[in-house]
Design a protein around this motif. Sequence first.
Motif, PDB file in Angstrom:
ATOM      1  N   PRO A 160     -12.909  82.327 -57.271  1.00 31.84           N
ATOM      2  CA  PRO A 160     -12.075  83.446 -56.797  1.00 31.84           C
ATOM      3  C   PRO A 160     -10.860  83.702 -57.688  1.00 31.84           C
ATOM      4  O   PRO A 160     -10.521  84.869 -57.952  1.00 31.84           O
ATOM      5  CB  PRO A 160     -11.662  83.005 -55.391  1.00 31.84           C
ATOM      6  N   ARG A 163     -12.092  85.317 -60.978  1.00 31.61           N
ATOM      7  CA  ARG A 163     -12.444  86.727 -60.759  1.00 31.61           C
ATOM      8  C   ARG A 163     -11.192  87.580 -60.596  1.00 31.61           C
ATOM      9  O   ARG A 163     -11.125  88.708 -61.095  1.00 31.61           O
ATOM     10  CB  ARG A 163     -13.351  86.865 -59.543  1.00 31.61           C
ATOM     11  N   LEU A 164     -10.191  87.047 -59.904  1.00 29.38           N
ATOM     12  CA  LEU A 164      -8.948  87.789 -59.721  1.00 29.38           C
ATOM     13  C   LEU A 164      -8.243  88.006 -61.055  1.00 29.38           C
ATOM     14  O   LEU A 164      -7.757  89.112 -61.335  1.00 29.38           O
ATOM     15  CB  LEU A 164      -8.029  87.046 -58.754  1.00 29.38           C
ATOM     16  N   LEU A 168      -7.478  91.708 -62.552  1.00 28.09           N
ATOM     17  CA  LEU A 168      -6.130  92.176 -62.869  1.00 28.09           C
ATOM     18  C   LEU A 168      -6.011  92.591 -64.326  1.00 28.09           C
ATOM     19  O   LEU A 168      -5.265  93.515 -64.669  1.00 28.09           O
ATOM     20  CB  LEU A 168      -5.106  91.077 -62.549  1.00 28.09           C
TER      21      LEU A 168
END
Length: 212
Positions: A160, A163-164, A168
């Motif tokens: 997670p 992926r963040l 961004l």
Amino acid sequence: MRRRARYRTSARVYDFISAEWPVYRAGRVPAIDLMALRPGHRVLDIGCGTGLNFPLVQDRIGPTGSITGVDASPQMLGQAQRRTGAAGWGNVRLIEADATALDVLDIAGDFDAVISTYALSLMSDWPRVVSLMIAASRPGGRVAVVDMQTPVGSARVWTPLARLACLLGGSDIGAHPWTAIESELTDVREVSLRGGHIQVRVGSVPETARGR
């Protein structure tokens, strides 16, 4: 165009918010080591951003070598120019251009080494850019790609966050642009870091690649 807009306000603080030192510098160091640079070498940096590769490259090529940095964002290139000026490097040329629209003649090819770090996954037509990188290198030159994927094995718990970070930054975490290096170059060296999140590939351009 979206990438240019994204960096319009963040370029000045990019080096601090990009997790460079705790995470992503780890990919630059082995990639530049594996390029086997020597004093006098000419290096092309595609998607050079703020010039984070420049100090590592300069340590190896010295003042008789040169760096050509290409980036689509004038704000990021502005930071690269500040870095260059502060260090007193007189051997850096910066080009504002979309790498997916460049021709090898635009950058005066025959480089000893070409590198792209965390940039190809930002580009929709990254295969074309990899072809440009190969065409811009002399036969026997080294081409390096550093980019990101989802972590693997026990490190998948960090997926997670990975992926963040890519979301961004505007990167496609599923692009896997290093696969072109594996299929098109010889003597390919592989490094996997940070639980597989960072992938490094460095290979040599074969003689048959001339003129591509």
